[in-house]
Design an enzyme around this catalytic site. Structure first.
Site, PDB file in Angstrom:
ATOM      1  N   SER A 193       0.830  -1.199   0.000  1.00  0.00           N
ATOM      2  CA  SER A 193       0.000   0.000   0.000  1.00  0.00           C
ATOM      3  C   SER A 193       0.868   1.255   0.000  1.00  0.00           C
ATOM      4  O   SER A 193       1.705   1.428  -0.876  1.00  0.00           O
ATOM      5  CB  SER A 193      -0.955  -0.052   1.193  1.00  0.00           C
ATOM      6  OG  SER A 193      -1.935   0.944   1.105  1.00  0.00           O
ATOM      7  N   ASP A 417      -8.509  -5.120  -6.781  1.00  0.00           N
ATOM      8  CA  ASP A 417      -8.255  -3.891  -6.042  1.00  0.00           C
ATOM      9  C   ASP A 417      -8.378  -2.701  -6.986  1.00  0.00           C
ATOM     10  O   ASP A 417      -7.662  -2.627  -7.986  1.00  0.00           O
ATOM     11  CB  ASP A 417      -6.846  -3.932  -5.435  1.00  0.00           C
ATOM     12  CG  ASP A 417      -6.434  -2.609  -4.806  1.00  0.00           C
ATOM     13  OD1 ASP A 417      -7.327  -1.840  -4.389  1.00  0.00           O
ATOM     14  OD2 ASP A 417      -5.226  -2.338  -4.740  1.00  0.00           O
ATOM     15  N   HIS A 473      -6.996  -5.287  -1.965  1.00  0.00           N
ATOM     16  CA  HIS A 473      -5.899  -4.326  -1.784  1.00  0.00           C
ATOM     17  C   HIS A 473      -4.791  -4.878  -0.891  1.00  0.00           C
ATOM     18  O   HIS A 473      -3.630  -4.894  -1.285  1.00  0.00           O
ATOM     19  CB  HIS A 473      -6.440  -3.017  -1.206  1.00  0.00           C
ATOM     20  CG  HIS A 473      -5.384  -1.971  -1.040  1.00  0.00           C
ATOM     21  ND1 HIS A 473      -4.638  -1.498  -2.097  1.00  0.00           N
ATOM     22  CD2 HIS A 473      -4.936  -1.315   0.062  1.00  0.00           C
ATOM     23  CE1 HIS A 473      -3.771  -0.603  -1.658  1.00  0.00           C
ATOM     24  NE2 HIS A 473      -3.930  -0.479  -0.344  1.00  0.00           N
TER      25      HIS A 473
END
Length: 501
Positions: A193, A417, A473
């Site tokens: 991330s 995602d 994600h």
């Protein structure tokens, strides 16, 4: 008095609420806690039956010229051959998400046993997909204000990408000085991330330090990134093409938006009325879609936090699920996964006194709430930051510099995602102008397609890109087995595309 920590927005502003004499007392008490830099071996954890069958160490390390930043780490030795297995420092999402959550709910040695847990008594069990089977892994709460890490001055709570990268490098060097037996182990840096911004910058610090002859030479071999934010503008602009590819936007809506906005959906000219109208249509189509995992429902709760990623100008999503949702019947709540709070049991567990004692958290933390992700360290694109500033909008140039190093990279993306889509990731990888060694092809697990992969190379640098089929994600939350096997195979340089049953 207690150390200033993460559980309140603008925690560092609490200093301003005290009169000068009281402030001085707080400062002295907090500074006195620096003696906790000792290392502790954790033999047992509340909720886990029996002694831990692995070596877990916790401790604090001071960062900065005066050690005014205190980071807690959690270190797990490899279950294989810790003397020779790779050492990896893993950075958890964020900014401001605790490494403790990764330790006990993602790639660490234990996870919560949801079937046998209650609100009063969360239970832990061994994680069959733990990455510590083959690697020594170091987790850390960073920056200050994350998890159980703190600072001793208000100024030390304020940070940015550049400073964070320097602090991680300093932390790593200090940790290795305290653990010299791991100095020669192959070292890998990993994260996901938001750490797509930080990891390449930290790697540059490591390579620069090695080349100028820093006393602590790190045996750097490569890096691993999952669904990494890398280029804010490019990653954001990839969302609308992704939404079109997965049939969330019609051909007509997509083509009109692309033409009228000229492919730019983040920095939009407000006078471009056609573009603004199209974006309103796009927003209407996507506003009730879970951006972290487009197949899951969007979970509305009264305890909802906004998305922690900075580029949120148009597309919004929800991140937290409350304990109310968690206590719904199991069949109902299985489909209510969300990015920051996949399992609220960790909030209950980490805030128990016996857990803190087991982890050797200082007593000054009693009464201060642990949270998985500190909201004051997150920010929105275009808005003033509270305590963490994004000052590096793109790290593509850092990846480019790394292509001149003797280095291996694994970049992977959950293909469901939309927050940081694989399309944006492929775009910046292709901008590096690497040679394609293996073109797009499936990789397998258990006789099934687990995703798709490509391999790139130039000079002594090689990069493996892989999608994880059905992943969101934070991919490991959705496809833990696939991610574990992918990591293990890549670590020993086995091609992912080789068929394995």
């Amino acid at each position: 008095m207690k150390p200033l920590s993460q559980s309140h927005l603008q925690r560092w502003n609490l200093f301003n609420q005290f009169s000068r004499p009281v402030f001085f007392c707080v400062f002295l008490l907090v500074v006195s806690s620096e003696v906790i830099e000792s290392q502790f071996i954790v033999k047992t954890l509340p909720g886990f039956v029996g002694d831990l069958p692995f070596t877990l160490e916790t401790g604090y390390i001071g960062i900065g010229e005066s050690d005014d930043v205190q980071w807690i780490y959690y270190f797990v030795e490899s279950e294989g051959n810790p003397e020779n297995d790779p050492l990896m420092l893993w950075l958890t999402a964020g900014p401001g998400c605790s490494g403790l959550s990764t330790l006990v709910s993602e790639i660490g040695p234990v996870i919560f046993n949801n079937a046998n847990s209650t609100v009063e008594k969360p239970m832990l069990e061994m994680n069959s997909n733990r990455w510590t089977q083959v690697a020594n892994i170091l987790y850390v709460d960073q920056p200050a204000g994350t998890g159980f890490s703190y600072a001793t001055t208000p100024k030390a709570y304020k940070t940015n990408d550049t400073l964070s990268a320097m602090q991680v490098y300093q932390f790593l060097k200090k940790w290795l000085v305290d653990h010299p037996k791991f100095l020669n182990n192959p070292f890998f840096l990993g994260g996901d991330s938001y750490n797509g911004i930080l990891v390449p910058m930290i790697l540059q610090e490591i390579y620069n330090g090695n080349e100028v002859g820093e006393e602590t030479q790190i045996n750097i071999k490569g890096y691993i990134l999952g669904n990494p934010l890398t280029d804010i503008r490019g990653d954001y602009n990839s969302r609308i093409p992704f939404a079109h590819n997965v049939a969330l936007l019609s051909d007509e809506i997509y083509e009109s938006t692309k033409q009228n906005c000229h492919g730019e959906y983040l920095n939009v000219n407000p006078n471009n009325s056609l573009c603004m109208q199209d974006l309103q249509v796009v927003d209407k189509c996507l506003e009730r879609i879970n951006k972290e995992y487009i197949l899951d429902p969007l979970c509305d709760t009264s305890n909802t936090l906004k998305n922690s990623h900075l580029f949120k100008r148009v597309l919004k999503s929800l991140d937290n699920t409350s304990m109310t949702n968690w206590l719904l019947p199991r069949v109902q709540r299985q489909r209510c996964r969300v990015y920051h709070e996949d399992n609220p049991l960790i909030n209950i567990w980490a805030n128990r006194k016996d857990v803190r004692e087991a982890l050797h958290i200082p007593e000054e933390y009693d009464g201060i709430k642990w949270v998985k992700c500190n909201e004051s360290l997150t920010f929105d694109y275009g808005k003033e930051a509270i305590s963490y500033t994004n000052n590096v909008p793109s790290t593509v140039v850092y990846h480019k510099h790394l292509t001149y190093k003797n280095c291996r990279a694994l970049i992977f993306s959950g293909d469901h995602d939309m927050l940081v889509s694989h399309l944006g990731t492929v775009n910046w990888i292709e901008s590096l102008n690497l040679l394609v060694v293996n073109y797009w092809r499936p990789w397998y697990l258990d006789n099934q397609v687990a995703g798709y992969t490509m391999k790139y190379s130039t000079r002594d640098y090689n990069l493996t890109f892989a999608t994880v089929k059905g992943g969101g994600h934070i991919v490991r939350l959705y496809k833990p087995k696939q991610c574990s096997r992918m990591f293990m195979r890549w670590l020993v340089d086995d091609p992912l595309y080789i068929f394995t049953s």
